[in-house]
Design a protein around this motif. Structure first.
Motif, short mmCIF file in Angstrom:
data_model
loop_
_atom_site.label_atom_id
_atom_site.label_comp_id
_atom_site.label_asym_id
_atom_site.label_seq_id
_atom_site.Cartn_x
_atom_site.Cartn_y
_atom_site.Cartn_z
N LEU A 156 0.92 -1.18 -0.09
CA LEU A 156 0.08 -0.08 -0.07
C LEU A 156 0.86 1.32 -0.06
CD1 LEU A 156 -2.94 1.32 0.49
CD2 LEU A 156 -2.51 1.03 2.78
N ILE A 157 0.64 2.00 -1.02
CA ILE A 157 1.15 3.57 -0.75
C ILE A 157 0.40 4.45 -0.43
CG2 ILE A 157 2.26 5.11 -2.64
CD1 ILE A 157 3.07 3.17 -4.45
N HIS A 158 0.73 5.07 0.64
CA HIS A 158 -0.21 6.06 1.47
C HIS A 158 -0.19 7.41 0.87
CE1 HIS A 158 -0.50 3.76 5.32
NE2 HIS A 158 -0.09 2.82 4.57
N SER A 159 0.84 7.73 0.06
CA SER A 159 1.11 9.28 -0.02
C SER A 159 1.10 9.65 -1.60
CB SER A 159 2.53 9.37 0.49
OG SER A 159 3.41 8.32 -0.10
N VAL A 160 -0.15 9.25 -2.14
CA VAL A 160 -0.39 9.88 -3.48
C VAL A 160 -0.90 11.29 -3.42
CG1 VAL A 160 -1.77 9.62 -5.49
CG2 VAL A 160 -0.88 7.52 -4.52
N ASP A 161 0.05 12.04 -3.71
CA ASP A 161 -0.36 13.54 -3.56
C ASP A 161 -0.45 14.30 -4.85
OD1 ASP A 161 2.12 13.70 -4.51
OD2 ASP A 161 3.06 14.61 -2.60
N SER A 162 -0.49 13.50 -6.04
CA SER A 162 -0.65 14.32 -7.31
C SER A 162 -1.30 13.37 -8.02
CB SER A 162 0.52 15.08 -7.87
OG SER A 162 1.42 13.91 -7.92
N ALA A 163 -1.82 14.10 -9.33
CA ALA A 163 -2.31 13.17 -10.40
C ALA A 163 -1.27 12.56 -11.17
CB ALA A 163 -3.26 13.70 -11.53
N ARG A 164 -0.34 13.20 -11.23
CA ARG A 164 1.05 12.63 -11.93
C ARG A 164 1.46 11.46 -11.29
NH1 ARG A 164 6.50 14.22 -11.24
NH2 ARG A 164 7.96 13.68 -13.28
N LEU A 165 1.79 11.44 -9.77
CA LEU A 165 2.13 10.33 -9.21
C LEU A 165 1.22 9.16 -9.51
CD1 LEU A 165 4.49 9.00 -7.31
CD2 LEU A 165 2.92 10.12 -5.41
N LEU A 166 -0.09 9.33 -9.42
CA LEU A 166 -0.89 8.10 -9.58
C LEU A 166 -0.74 7.40 -10.81
CD1 LEU A 166 -3.22 6.50 -8.34
CD2 LEU A 166 -4.85 8.06 -9.56
N GLU A 167 -0.50 8.37 -11.72
CA GLU A 167 -0.40 7.99 -13.10
C GLU A 167 0.94 6.97 -13.27
OE1 GLU A 167 -0.28 9.28 -17.82
OE2 GLU A 167 0.02 10.79 -16.07
N ALA A 168 1.88 7.42 -12.67
CA ALA A 168 3.28 6.93 -12.78
C ALA A 168 3.14 5.44 -11.92
CB ALA A 168 4.44 7.65 -12.22
N ILE A 169 2.60 5.43 -10.73
CA ILE A 169 2.38 4.05 -10.14
C ILE A 169 1.73 3.17 -10.95
CG2 ILE A 169 1.37 3.05 -8.12
CD1 ILE A 169 1.60 5.76 -6.60
N ASP A 170 0.52 3.65 -11.56
CA ASP A 170 -0.22 2.75 -12.57
C ASP A 170 0.81 2.36 -13.70
OD1 ASP A 170 -3.10 1.53 -13.61
OD2 ASP A 170 -1.87 2.88 -15.51
N THR A 171 1.74 2.92 -14.25
CA THR A 171 2.43 2.44 -15.20
C THR A 171 3.41 1.59 -14.63
OG1 THR A 171 2.31 4.66 -16.35
CG2 THR A 171 4.23 3.32 -16.89
N GLN A 172 4.08 1.82 -13.55
CA GLN A 172 5.07 0.87 -13.07
C GLN A 172 4.31 -0.51 -12.48
OE1 GLN A 172 8.25 0.97 -13.13
NE2 GLN A 172 8.19 3.00 -14.10
#
Length: 217
Positions: A84-100
């Motif tokens: 679990l990643i607790h610290s998604v603080d931007s749309a850009r980060l969410l997209e990058a997590i999805d990609t990885q």
């Protein structure tokens, strides 16, 4: 008291439906092993390289939580195994997590970090930003992340009324966003060593406790 005794005391005081994440950042693998030996399985780290090293050294069934600020270029180090990643603080980060996550053939659980505190040094979405983003539907387009809820950090203050108000506002936002994300939106990560009892009173389902388990850093 020992690590084992501290964990037993905290778990005895927590409601059965509140999850304990032992915040093991900066503490050695030996301390995590001691906690693991008494049944603790969820541990929180805030640096990708430290988490990677501990993951390689410690038992495979540990549930690793990433609780710190996460750079997009560091996601690849934890994407294969993070729970679990607790610290998604931007749309850009969410997209990058999805990609990885897609590269690893996984779906990664995440929490939006909500900036409830009055301190500008804290990270996270404002309420307006998060509502606009979430209710606009963009967050629902990703197939390799599962949005589980919210995380917040309260202000560093002795005024419990301020802390309680911040946790209460976070819970209200959590309940509103639940209508958008559905039944899987079930995790409210609030409360650390100094304020977790207030967080539990205000509806927290997960507490992140470090110094009360492992001692001062």
């Amino acid at each position: 008291m020992t690590i084992e005794q501290n964990i037993a005391s905290i778990k005895a005081a927590l409601p059965a439906d509140v999850k304990l994440v032992a915040v093991s950042k900066t503490f050695p693998a030996a301390d995590i092993s001691a906690a693991y030996g008494c049944g603790q399985r969820a541990f929180g780290e805030n640096r990708t390289q430290e988490l990677k090293a501990k993951h390689e050294e410690l038992p495979e069934d540990i549930e690793w939580h990433f609780i710190g600020s996460l750079q997009t270029n560091k996601i690849k180090y934890i994407a294969p195994y993070v729970s679990l990643i607790h610290s998604v603080d931007s749309a850009r980060l969410l997209e990058a997590i999805d990609t990885q996550a897609a590269k690893c053939g996984r779906t990664i659980d995440v929490l939006f970090e909500f900036h409830a505190a009055c301190e500008t040094t804290k990270h996270g979405w404002s309420e307006e930003e998060l509502l606009m983003y979430a209710e606009g539907g963009e967050a629902l387009k990703y197939s390799n992340v599962r949005i589980r809820g919210l995380m917040t950090m309260a202000s560093f203050t002795d005024d419990t009324a301020i802390i309680r108000d911040e946790f209460r506002r976070t819970r209200r936002l959590f309940e509103r966003l639940g209508h958008t994300f559905g039944d899987s939106f079930d995790t409210l990560s609030m409360g650390m060593s100094g304020d977790y009892t207030i967080a539990v009173d205000e509806g927290s389902t997960l507490v992140r406790i470090g110094s009360s388990i492992f001692g001062n850093r």
